[in-house]
Design a protein around this motif. Structure first.
Motif, PDB file in Angstrom:
ATOM      1  N   PHE A  35       0.843  -1.272   0.550  1.00  0.00           N
ATOM      2  CA  PHE A  35      -0.112   0.533  -0.254  1.00  0.00           C
ATOM      3  C   PHE A  35       0.767   1.164  -0.035  1.00  0.00           C
ATOM      4  O   PHE A  35       0.347   2.498  -0.683  1.00  0.00           O
ATOM      5  CB  PHE A  35      -0.863  -0.196   0.903  1.00  0.00           C
ATOM      6  CG  PHE A  35      -1.477   1.056   1.280  1.00  0.00           C
ATOM      7  CD1 PHE A  35      -2.600   1.512   0.504  1.00  0.00           C
ATOM      8  CD2 PHE A  35      -1.263   2.161   1.419  1.00  0.00           C
ATOM      9  CE1 PHE A  35      -3.390   2.774   0.235  1.00  0.00           C
ATOM     10  CE2 PHE A  35      -1.972   3.026   2.098  1.00  0.00           C
ATOM     11  CZ  PHE A  35      -3.099   3.561   1.522  1.00  0.00           C
ATOM     12  N   TYR A  36       1.563   0.867   1.186  1.00  0.00           N
ATOM     13  CA  TYR A  36       2.550   2.599   0.771  1.00  0.00           C
ATOM     14  C   TYR A  36       3.696   3.010   0.252  1.00  0.00           C
ATOM     15  O   TYR A  36       4.196   3.402   0.122  1.00  0.00           O
ATOM     16  CB  TYR A  36       3.284   2.594   2.386  1.00  0.00           C
ATOM     17  CG  TYR A  36       2.107   2.677   3.580  1.00  0.00           C
ATOM     18  CD1 TYR A  36       2.081   4.457   3.721  1.00  0.00           C
ATOM     19  CD2 TYR A  36       1.806   2.219   4.617  1.00  0.00           C
ATOM     20  CE1 TYR A  36       1.203   4.501   4.411  1.00  0.00           C
ATOM     21  CE2 TYR A  36       1.253   2.350   5.759  1.00  0.00           C
ATOM     22  CZ  TYR A  36       1.248   4.203   5.233  1.00  0.00           C
ATOM     23  OH  TYR A  36      -0.720   4.243   6.473  1.00  0.00           O
ATOM     24  N   LYS A  37       3.763   1.874  -1.021  1.00  0.00           N
ATOM     25  CA  LYS A  37       4.509   2.118  -2.155  1.00  0.00           C
ATOM     26  C   LYS A  37       3.733   2.834  -3.016  1.00  0.00           C
ATOM     27  O   LYS A  37       4.509   3.417  -3.798  1.00  0.00           O
ATOM     28  CB  LYS A  37       4.783   0.773  -3.328  1.00  0.00           C
ATOM     29  CG  LYS A  37       6.338  -0.248  -2.182  1.00  0.00           C
ATOM     30  CD  LYS A  37       5.515  -1.258  -3.210  1.00  0.00           C
ATOM     31  CE  LYS A  37       6.489  -0.971  -4.951  1.00  0.00           C
ATOM     32  NZ  LYS A  37       6.447  -2.122  -5.646  1.00  0.00           N
ATOM     33  N   LYS A  38       2.343   3.361  -3.145  1.00  0.00           N
ATOM     34  CA  LYS A  38       1.542   3.880  -4.063  1.00  0.00           C
ATOM     35  C   LYS A  38       1.041   4.662  -3.235  1.00  0.00           C
ATOM     36  O   LYS A  38       0.343   6.150  -4.157  1.00  0.00           O
ATOM     37  CB  LYS A  38       1.399   4.158  -5.184  1.00  0.00           C
ATOM     38  CG  LYS A  38       2.157   2.519  -5.428  1.00  0.00           C
ATOM     39  CD  LYS A  38       1.846   1.981  -7.466  1.00  0.00           C
ATOM     40  CE  LYS A  38       2.336   1.509  -7.886  1.00  0.00           C
ATOM     41  NZ  LYS A  38       2.670   1.613  -9.901  1.00  0.00           N
ATOM     42  N   GLY A  39       0.482   4.820  -1.918  1.00  0.00           N
ATOM     43  CA  GLY A  39      -0.172   5.566  -1.870  1.00  0.00           C
ATOM     44  C   GLY A  39      -0.234   6.154  -0.498  1.00  0.00           C
ATOM     45  O   GLY A  39       1.018   6.233   0.176  1.00  0.00           O
ATOM     46  N   GLN A  40      -1.658   6.698   0.024  1.00  0.00           N
ATOM     47  CA  GLN A  40      -0.587   7.870   1.702  1.00  0.00           C
ATOM     48  C   GLN A  40      -1.999   7.799   2.165  1.00  0.00           C
ATOM     49  O   GLN A  40      -2.681   8.269   1.612  1.00  0.00           O
ATOM     50  CB  GLN A  40      -0.510   9.663   1.087  1.00  0.00           C
ATOM     51  CG  GLN A  40       0.262   9.672   0.445  1.00  0.00           C
ATOM     52  CD  GLN A  40       1.729   9.659   1.374  1.00  0.00           C
ATOM     53  OE1 GLN A  40       2.444   9.448   1.510  1.00  0.00           O
ATOM     54  NE2 GLN A  40       1.464  11.108   1.615  1.00  0.00           N
ATOM     55  N   MET A  41      -1.573   7.037   3.464  1.00  0.00           N
ATOM     56  CA  MET A  41      -2.909   7.126   4.309  1.00  0.00           C
ATOM     57  C   MET A  41      -2.204   7.353   6.173  1.00  0.00           C
ATOM     58  O   MET A  41      -1.044   6.685   5.991  1.00  0.00           O
ATOM     59  CB  MET A  41      -3.684   6.326   4.193  1.00  0.00           C
ATOM     60  CG  MET A  41      -4.755   5.972   5.412  1.00  0.00           C
ATOM     61  SD  MET A  41      -6.042   4.432   4.865  1.00  0.00           S
ATOM     62  CE  MET A  41      -6.479   4.757   3.097  1.00  0.00           C
ATOM     63  N   LYS A  42      -3.200   7.453   6.093  1.00  0.00           N
ATOM     64  CA  LYS A  42      -2.412   7.004   8.047  1.00  0.00           C
ATOM     65  C   LYS A  42      -2.428   6.252   8.673  1.00  0.00           C
ATOM     66  O   LYS A  42      -3.398   5.622   8.350  1.00  0.00           O
ATOM     67  CB  LYS A  42      -3.271   8.202   9.550  1.00  0.00           C
ATOM     68  CG  LYS A  42      -2.856   9.828   9.390  1.00  0.00           C
ATOM     69  CD  LYS A  42      -4.196  10.340  10.413  1.00  0.00           C
ATOM     70  CE  LYS A  42      -4.768  11.169  11.140  1.00  0.00           C
ATOM     71  NZ  LYS A  42      -5.133  11.485  11.909  1.00  0.00           N
TER      72      LYS A  42
END
Length: 107
Positions: A35-42
């Motif tokens: 997810f964090y390879k391309k996404g942004q979220m808390k």
């Protein structure tokens, strides 16, 4: 779960819970990393999404396919304290690994 059909311990339910608790660690880390390879979220929001998705999939797939044929039901599955322990484990793994990944991105 195939762990129900391959008996190592005398209690197949306990065996399935142990295998699940151990397998959540790498799968949650992999999902968080992807997810964090391309996404942004808390990380806390992502962890809640992971937990709610797991609960939804348990309600739609796990209980009807694996629990009900073994003479169980929704109430017995969702009232088991181990279910909630595994959900908390999933939350904290995603939260802490997500926090680690986002901290390294900003540094």
């Amino acid at each position: 779960m195939t762990s129900f059909y391959i008996n190592i311990l005398e209690n197949p339910e306990r065996q399935a819970n142990i295998i699940l608790a151990l397998s959540i660690v790498p799968s949650a880390c992999l999902g968080t990393y992807l997810f964090y390879k391309k996404g942004q979220m808390k990380p806390s929001t992502l962890a809640l999404i992971f937990v709610f998705t797991a609960v939804l999939l348990d309600a739609l797939i796990t209980v009807p396919v694996f629990i009900i044929p073994e003479e169980g039901g929704y109430s017995s599955f969702f009232s088991d304290p181990v279910f909630y322990a595994i959900a908390v484990e999933l939350y904290f793994i995603v939260f802490y690994f997500g926090s680690h990944l986002t901290k390294n991105k900003t540094s």
